[in-house]
Design a protein around this motif. Structure first.
Motif, mmCIF file in Angstrom:
data_model
loop_
_atom_site.group_PDB
_atom_site.id
_atom_site.type_symbol
_atom_site.label_atom_id
_atom_site.label_comp_id
_atom_site.label_asym_id
_atom_site.label_seq_id
_atom_site.Cartn_x
_atom_site.Cartn_y
_atom_site.Cartn_z
ATOM 1 N N ASP A 170 0.818 -1.205 0.000
ATOM 2 C CA ASP A 170 0.000 0.000 0.000
ATOM 3 C C ASP A 170 0.858 1.264 0.000
ATOM 4 O O ASP A 170 2.096 1.213 0.105
ATOM 5 C CB ASP A 170 -0.983 -0.017 1.160
ATOM 6 N N ALA A 171 0.183 2.401 -0.111
ATOM 7 C CA ALA A 171 0.890 3.674 -0.243
ATOM 8 C C ALA A 171 1.781 3.956 0.961
ATOM 9 O O ALA A 171 2.909 4.444 0.821
ATOM 10 C CB ALA A 171 -0.117 4.809 -0.441
ATOM 11 N N GLY A 172 1.285 3.637 2.160
ATOM 12 C CA GLY A 172 2.092 3.882 3.348
ATOM 13 C C GLY A 172 3.370 3.071 3.363
ATOM 14 O O GLY A 172 4.454 3.588 3.682
ATOM 15 N N LEU A 173 3.277 1.794 3.017
ATOM 16 C CA LEU A 173 4.464 0.949 3.006
ATOM 17 C C LEU A 173 5.396 1.348 1.861
ATOM 18 O O LEU A 173 6.628 1.315 2.008
ATOM 19 C CB LEU A 173 4.051 -0.519 2.879
ATOM 20 N N THR A 174 4.841 1.706 0.709
ATOM 21 C CA THR A 174 5.677 2.149 -0.409
ATOM 22 C C THR A 174 6.495 3.374 -0.021
ATOM 23 O O THR A 174 7.699 3.457 -0.299
ATOM 24 C CB THR A 174 4.793 2.468 -1.630
ATOM 25 N N GLU A 175 5.859 4.322 0.646
ATOM 26 C CA GLU A 175 6.577 5.508 1.106
ATOM 27 C C GLU A 175 7.609 5.146 2.164
ATOM 28 O O GLU A 175 8.720 5.689 2.190
ATOM 29 C CB GLU A 175 5.587 6.533 1.659
ATOM 30 N N ALA A 176 7.280 4.202 3.050
ATOM 31 C CA ALA A 176 8.228 3.779 4.089
ATOM 32 C C ALA A 176 9.468 3.136 3.479
ATOM 33 O O ALA A 176 10.596 3.345 3.953
ATOM 34 C CB ALA A 176 7.543 2.813 5.060
ATOM 35 N N VAL A 177 9.279 2.343 2.429
ATOM 36 C CA VAL A 177 10.416 1.728 1.737
ATOM 37 C C VAL A 177 11.296 2.812 1.125
ATOM 38 O O VAL A 177 12.535 2.769 1.226
ATOM 39 C CB VAL A 177 9.917 0.743 0.662
ATOM 40 N N GLU A 178 10.676 3.805 0.487
ATOM 41 C CA GLU A 178 11.454 4.898 -0.112
ATOM 42 C C GLU A 178 12.225 5.665 0.964
ATOM 43 O O GLU A 178 13.393 6.025 0.780
ATOM 44 C CB GLU A 178 10.502 5.845 -0.854
ATOM 45 N N ARG A 179 11.576 5.897 2.081
ATOM 46 C CA ARG A 179 12.218 6.645 3.166
ATOM 47 C C ARG A 179 13.400 5.856 3.735
ATOM 48 O O ARG A 179 14.479 6.418 3.993
ATOM 49 C CB ARG A 179 11.193 6.952 4.250
ATOM 50 N N ALA A 180 13.203 4.541 3.923
ATOM 51 C CA ALA A 180 14.297 3.705 4.431
ATOM 52 C C ALA A 180 15.466 3.689 3.453
ATOM 53 O O ALA A 180 16.637 3.691 3.866
ATOM 54 C CB ALA A 180 13.789 2.286 4.675
ATOM 55 N N ALA A 181 15.156 3.682 2.165
ATOM 56 C CA ALA A 181 16.212 3.690 1.156
ATOM 57 C C ALA A 181 17.006 4.993 1.218
ATOM 58 O O ALA A 181 18.247 4.981 1.179
ATOM 59 C CB ALA A 181 15.613 3.493 -0.233
ATOM 60 N N ARG A 182 16.315 6.111 1.324
ATOM 61 C CA ARG A 182 17.013 7.395 1.395
ATOM 62 C C ARG A 182 17.904 7.463 2.628
ATOM 63 O O ARG A 182 19.056 7.932 2.559
ATOM 64 C CB ARG A 182 15.997 8.546 1.412
ATOM 65 N N MET A 239 17.135 -2.164 -3.361
ATOM 66 C CA MET A 239 17.993 -2.780 -2.354
ATOM 67 C C MET A 239 17.221 -3.111 -1.090
ATOM 68 O O MET A 239 17.428 -4.169 -0.481
ATOM 69 C CB MET A 239 19.168 -1.859 -2.046
ATOM 70 N N VAL A 240 16.312 -2.219 -0.678
ATOM 71 C CA VAL A 240 15.525 -2.464 0.538
ATOM 72 C C VAL A 240 14.654 -3.705 0.364
ATOM 73 O O VAL A 240 14.611 -4.588 1.233
ATOM 74 C CB VAL A 240 14.655 -1.239 0.870
ATOM 75 N N THR A 241 13.949 -3.775 -0.757
ATOM 76 C CA THR A 241 13.041 -4.906 -0.960
ATOM 77 C C THR A 241 13.811 -6.199 -1.220
ATOM 78 O O THR A 241 13.365 -7.272 -0.817
ATOM 79 C CB THR A 241 12.082 -4.611 -2.123
ATOM 80 N N LEU A 242 14.969 -6.110 -1.867
ATOM 81 C CA LEU A 242 15.790 -7.306 -2.066
ATOM 82 C C LEU A 242 16.268 -7.856 -0.723
ATOM 83 O O LEU A 242 16.243 -9.075 -0.493
ATOM 84 C CB LEU A 242 16.983 -6.999 -2.964
ATOM 85 N N ALA A 243 16.721 -6.980 0.162
ATOM 86 C CA ALA A 243 17.178 -7.434 1.488
ATOM 87 C C ALA A 243 16.043 -8.143 2.227
ATOM 88 O O ALA A 243 16.244 -9.205 2.841
ATOM 89 C CB ALA A 243 17.686 -6.239 2.299
ATOM 90 N N ALA A 244 14.833 -7.582 2.163
ATOM 91 C CA ALA A 244 13.693 -8.214 2.831
ATOM 92 C C ALA A 244 13.360 -9.560 2.194
ATOM 93 O O ALA A 244 13.047 -10.537 2.888
ATOM 94 C CB ALA A 244 12.481 -7.278 2.767
ATOM 95 N N TRP A 245 13.426 -9.645 0.866
ATOM 96 C CA TRP A 245 13.137 -10.892 0.155
ATOM 97 C C TRP A 245 14.150 -11.970 0.528
ATOM 98 O O TRP A 245 13.802 -13.136 0.751
ATOM 99 C CB TRP A 245 13.128 -10.629 -1.336
ATOM 100 N N GLN A 270 18.083 -20.133 -8.432
ATOM 101 C CA GLN A 270 16.776 -20.688 -8.788
ATOM 102 C C GLN A 270 15.637 -19.724 -8.451
ATOM 103 O O GLN A 270 14.482 -19.994 -8.764
ATOM 104 C CB GLN A 270 16.527 -22.016 -8.054
ATOM 105 N N VAL A 271 15.967 -18.617 -7.810
ATOM 106 C CA VAL A 271 14.970 -17.609 -7.457
ATOM 107 C C VAL A 271 15.406 -16.276 -8.044
ATOM 108 O O VAL A 271 16.573 -15.898 -7.940
ATOM 109 C CB VAL A 271 14.804 -17.486 -5.925
ATOM 110 N N GLN A 272 14.460 -15.576 -8.651
ATOM 111 C CA GLN A 272 14.760 -14.321 -9.342
ATOM 112 C C GLN A 272 14.026 -13.174 -8.654
ATOM 113 O O GLN A 272 12.961 -13.358 -8.070
ATOM 114 C CB GLN A 272 14.310 -14.431 -10.798
ATOM 115 N N PHE A 273 14.623 -11.976 -8.753
ATOM 116 C CA PHE A 273 14.023 -10.790 -8.135
ATOM 117 C C PHE A 273 14.232 -9.586 -9.035
ATOM 118 O O PHE A 273 15.315 -9.387 -9.588
ATOM 119 C CB PHE A 273 14.659 -10.512 -6.771
ATOM 120 N N GLY A 274 13.179 -8.793 -9.190
ATOM 121 C CA GLY A 274 13.300 -7.571 -9.973
ATOM 122 C C GLY A 274 12.459 -6.453 -9.374
ATOM 123 O O GLY A 274 11.443 -6.697 -8.716
ATOM 124 N N TYR A 275 12.906 -5.222 -9.587
ATOM 125 C CA TYR A 275 12.176 -4.047 -9.106
ATOM 126 C C TYR A 275 12.182 -2.999 -10.208
ATOM 127 O O TYR A 275 13.231 -2.645 -10.735
ATOM 128 C CB TYR A 275 12.827 -3.486 -7.842
#
Length: 678
Positions: free
Chosen positions: A292-304, A312-318, A410-415
């Protein structure tokens, strides 16, 4: 909430050359390495990155190729895979557009033909010359569009489109590019454009859709001027790649990858719903989710805050989620990259995509902050050495190969955070349609895409291994980790991955069999009853050996006598170091007959692991047989622990001491898990 109209839109408008310079400056500030052009922050493919370690200005020019056109490195690997599993549509790339309104069929047909005539890659087939696959370009002028009728029932056109998206191509005969217009009403149609991955990638799809729209408008408006010629042919680039990316040119980059990937596990062994087949069928499914919008903004904020990116943030979580569901701390994923680091490649259709192998060490229960720093460093290093084709990397590392799984990852990730282009045709409303052709290339593939204020996700999974509910469990875990990590990046992985109360309740319920029914017999009592009532019935069949219940009882009592003679008493632990055979169930029963608890010891485990388990479990004795005798006789078993050989010829036939009462609360076995089940 900030809409993606600022930095993201400015980056999206950069040419590959400008983007390379921007990323080079960014990496130069972040690392001590020499600034070099790197990857796009987003592409039509995965949005990860596609860097090269050589500065654009220092690279040789791509000149027209002469003679037979070679396959690029990526094409060569696809061709080899097609020889292994022919007749599948697993490498099909496709896009579907819903067209509503009065469609000019002649203009659409002409626009599609113009695409095929303009881009040689779309007219390419693969033939074998002197044992070597090469590209052959078919002449222009072929009509591309097929028209079919579909019933007007809900989903009727989608079913036709998904079948067409899965229909395989013949690499030798071609064509490897087709378009199908599925009409369900006079003013309603579904346009499906399909190509083999050999001649186009996801970036190509965006190029083709843009040119299709402009070509349709030109046909409608009567424009006769041809578009500007393309700067080169795909075959010219493939020949340049073969000529330029020599072992000498790639030496430093290969050294980086050898060091970075030394000792990687050959397989990410996720918990699956079914055993891995010897050869995959490539049947797949997809599950979709939204951050959702709140989590998307939180990911951007954590990245900054971390001077990182949402990728990188979402890859680390994955990777944290993959650790949780595999029990492994060495996590390797593949990241597709655009591979178009030169300006002249931006407008070409063709297969330029490359894959980077990103590895993370999650041992020691790091904080998310620490993991993100590691993923950031790893990503920047990978982007700086992205010139090595994945196929060349596989050959260099020579990993253990098996038909059942892909090499290296065997597992792929893209953003992808580049905004989608707006699609428009005169007099026709155009809407992208999400299709699933029911096929997959890897065990798991997760793609995230920024869409306005939210992030859309698609998890593609192998139906050989997973049910849809398992894929949904993984994506739910990813969302949970992201929420916890962005709220407090100082949390450790053990805290980020902690079960929710609902999950803990499910786990408790699954592990609680409840009290035994009144009067239910214990294992030994039930076995004794089977021996009494069915002595000559088959109890064990293993290979060419069959034991009746009477024979199994005699064998178990003989082994129990050996254990008693070795000093095993009720409450003791006994190691079981046998391979699968008829004696294995006899050995388990024998331990229970002595009142002990058995400790499984897999003879194929590394010596260090066996030594640890034996030291930790402190068994009174360890049962072995001829195939495993030597494995446990070389310092594996602590001093003073008896090795009891069930195959010893001189073993006396000693009757096991009677166990007068079975304590239902006493341990029956002690198992050391890898972490994935415990």
């Amino acid at each position: 909430m900030t809409k993606p109209t600022g930095r993201e839109h400015r980056l999206a408008r950069l040419t590959p050359e400008q983007r390379a310079a921007f990323e080079a400056r960014t990496r130069g500030r972040a690392t001590a390495a020499t600034p070099e052009p790197a990857a796009t922050t987003g592409s039509a493919a995965s949005g990860a990155t596609a860097g090269t370690p050589s500065e654009t200005g220092h690279r040789s020019a791509i000149t027209p190729a002469q003679g037979p056109l070679p396959l690029s490195f990526g094409q060569e690997r696809l061709w080899f895979l097609e020889q292994l599993t022919p007749g599948l549509g697993v490498h099909n790339e496709y896009v579907a557009l819903r067209l509503t309104g009065t469609l000019d069929l002649a203009a659409l047909d002409a626009a599609l033909n113009r695409l095929a005539d303009r881009h040689e890659a779309l007219r390419t087939v693969i033939e074998v010359a002197d044992g070597v696959p090469v590209q052959r370009v078919l002449p222009p002028g072929r009509s591309v569009l097929e028209t079919v009728e579909a019933d007007d029932t809900e989903g009727g056109d989608l079913a036709v489109a998904e079948r067409e998206a899965a229909r395989p191509f013949d690499l030798a005969q071609g064509p490897l590019f087709r378009a199908v217009l599925i009409r369900s009403a006079p003013d309603r149609a579904l346009l499906l454009v399909v190509n083999h991955h050999m001649v186009g990638d996801a970036w190509s799809r965006a190029v083709l859709v843009d040119e299709l729209c402009s070509g349709y408008r030109a046909e409608r408006e009567g424009e006769t001027a041809a578009p500007a010629p393309l700067p080169l042919r795909y075959g010219d680039w493939a020949a340049w790649q073969r000529r330029t990316l020599t072992d000498e040119h790639l030496a430093d980059h290969l050294t980086y990858w050898r060091d970075r990937l030394a000792g990687t596990p050959p397989l990410l062994d996720l918990v699956t719903d079914r055993p891995r087949p010897a050869v995959p069928t490539h049947k797949g499914g997809r599950t979709r989710f939204t951050l959702d919008a709140g989590l998307t903004e939180a990911v951007e904020r954590a990245a900054r805050t971390a001077r990182a990116t949402p990728f990188m943030v979402t890859l680390a979580a994955w990777q944290a989620v993959l650790m949780r569901h595999s029990g492994q701390e060495d996590i390797v994923v593949g990241v597709p990259t655009a591979g178009r680091d030169r300006p002249e490649l931006a407008s070409l259709a063709g297969m330029f995509v490359n894959s980077l192998v990103l590895r993370a060490d999650l041992s020691g229960d790091p904080t998310f902050e620490e993991l993100l720093a590691q993923v950031r460093e790893t990503s920047l290093g990978a982007f700086a050495h992205a010139e090595v084709p994945f196929e060349r990397l596989v050959r260099e590392l020579s990993p253990d190969r098996a038909l059942g799984h892909a090499p290296l990852y065997q597992v792929q990730f893209g953003y992808r955070n580049v905004p989608e282009r707006e699609l428009s045709l005169p007099g026709v409303r155009v809407e992208p349609v999400d299709l699933d052709n029911g096929l997959c290339r890897t065990d798991l593939s997760l793609e995230l895409a920024r869409s306005g204020e939210v992030t859309e996700g698609i998890c593609e999974f192998s139906r050989d291994l997973f049910d849809a509910t398992s894929a949904q469990t993984l994506t739910a875990a990813l969302e949970r980790v992201l929420r916890r990590a962005t709220a407090d990046p100082r949390l450790r992985l053990s805290e980020l991955l902690a079960l929710t109360p609902a999950e803990q309740a499910l786990l408790d319920a699954a592990g609680d069999g409840g009290p035994a029914p009144e009067g239910a017999p214990d294992v030994l009592t039930a076995f004794a009853e089977a021996v009494r009532t069915r002595p000559d019935a088959e109890a064990v069949v293993s290979g060419g050996t069959t034991l009746t219940f009477r024979a199994l009882d005699e064998r178990a009592r003989r082994i129990a006598g050996q254990l008693a003679a070795a000093g095993v008493r009720p409450g003791d632990r006994v190691g079981i170091g046998l391979r699968r055979c008829a004696d294995l169930p006899a050995a388990l029963l024998a331990v229970l007959m002595t009142g002990g608890a058995y400790v499984p010891l897999d003879p194929d485990y590394p010596a260090e692991r066996l030594r640890y388990v034996c030291g930790d479990a402190t068994p009174t004795a360890v049962l072995v047989h001829t195939p495993t005798r030597s494995a446990f006789a070389s310092g594996i078993v602590p001093e003073g622990v008896a090795l009891v050989d069930v195959d010893a010829a001189e073993t006396p036939a000693v009757t096991a001491p009677a166990v007068t009462a079975v304590d239902a609360e006493a341990p029956a076995y002690v198992i050391h898990t890898s972490g994935s089940t415990g």
